[in-house]
Enzyme design. Structure first.
Site, PDB file in Angstrom:
ATOM      1  N   GLY A 229       1.600  16.750 -30.284  1.00 46.23           N
ATOM      2  CA  GLY A 229       1.958  15.863 -29.191  1.00 46.23           C
ATOM      3  C   GLY A 229       3.362  15.306 -29.240  1.00 46.23           C
ATOM      4  CG  ASP A 230       6.764  13.099 -30.759  1.00 44.25           C
ATOM      5  OD1 ASP A 230       7.910  13.551 -30.588  1.00 44.25           O
ATOM      6  OD2 ASP A 230       6.484  11.899 -30.601  1.00 44.25           O
TER       7      ASP A 230
END
Length: 316
Positions: A229-230
């Protein structure tokens, strides 16, 4: 860029030939505390006692990590890791006692370093940061103070990290600081939120980068799987000669160049970064460049700007 690619080829050829220390005088075995108590002191003590010409074995089972660890200055050591390191849920302790990264006011749970180190995770050796508690605590707050980076590789040269797993990391899974000549291959990173906070939305896995590099050069990242997610892999201040290849990334923001320029008047650079044979599934970007503006606005970690420098020779 051709010279950098030639270097990568020669360095990789050298690295894959390394499977164990040349002179392993001692084999040191660490087993989990049978009562389920804190294993951090036993790990630190063993690494200190077996810091040269040794093989350190972390057996199968779960090692409970309740305290920060510093194991630096290793020389000609193989780490044979088959167990799981499980970080404690005492968030107040970690927020108050993290070790300084030396950049962006970030902190670290384990500071590790040495020369001629081969860390073999065997595809099963796992870092479990109990990250869901951190995702819920932050609940979208960027760079929440005290969220520790799981593993910091610092002042490390001519070393290999192979077959290690990182799940539910507290913050970034790894940071590489002031190191040179590293091969990190067959690495698995998965930091996924299953929170019930703010239903129907989940607390995001913000700031769960796979690895960030600082003041480091001549590094190969090969065969990584990252779902976080990053940023997947992020060369930051004064990183050069970085090769990323044969990797699959999921549900994140891509390979990030930077950020740089966060500190006013400080000269920073990123150069000679090559990413090849990369697959991205449901990624926001495949790669992107992050810089701060020329005017300072606030202070790190969430503010800054006014730095100087450059990024060049970036290819994918």
């Amino acid at each position: 860029m051709l010279d950098a690619v030639l270097f990568f080829f020669l360095f990789y050829t050298l690295c894959v030939a390394r499977f164990a220390p040349e002179f392993a005088d001692t084999v040191c075995t660490i087993t989990p505390n049978p009562s389920g108590g804190d294993d951090s002191a036993a790990i630190v003590t063993t690494f200190e006692r077996c810091s040269r010409n040794s093989i350190i074995v972390l057996t199968e089972g779960t090692f409970h990590i309740d305290r920060v660890m510093v194991t630096t200055g290793l020389q000609n050591v193989k780490i044979d890791m088959k167990g799981t390191l499980l970080w404690s849920t005492n968030l107040d302790y970690w927020r108050a006692n993290g070790l300084p990264l030396g950049y962006q006011n970030q902190t670290v749970a384990w500071m590790f370093g040495g020369r001629d180190v081969h860390w073999e995770g065997n595809g099963i050796g796992t870092f479990n940061g109990n990250g869901q508690l951190w995702y819920d605590l932050a609940n979208g707050t960027s760079n929440l103070a005290g969220r520790p980076i799981n593993l910091m590789i610092t002042n490390t040269t001519d070393s290999v990290f192979d077959g290690i797993r990182f799940v539910q990391s507290q913050f970034w899974s790894m940071a590489i600081m002031k190191s040179k000549g590293l091969l990190l291959q067959n690495i698995y990173v998965n930091s996924t939120s299953f929170s019930q906070v703010n239903l129907p939305l989940r607390a995001p896995t913000q700031n769960t980068d796979g690895v960030d590099t600082f003041y480091s050069s001549d590094i190969i990242f090969r065969n990584w799987t990252v779902d976080n997610g990053d940023d997947f892999i992020a060369p930051k201040a004064n990183s050069s000669n970085i090769l990323i290849q044969d990797s699959h990334f999921y549900h994140g923001t891509g390979v990030a160049i930077g950020s740089i320029g966060q500190y006013p008047g400080i000269y920073e650079y990123i150069e000679n970064v090559l990413a090849e044979r990369i697959a991205c599934t449901e990624c926001q970007f495949t790669g992107w460049v992050k810089t701060w503006t020329g005017v300072q606005q606030g202070f790190p970690p969430n503010g800054g700007g006014g730095g100087i420098g450059y990024a060049k020779n970036l290819s994918e």
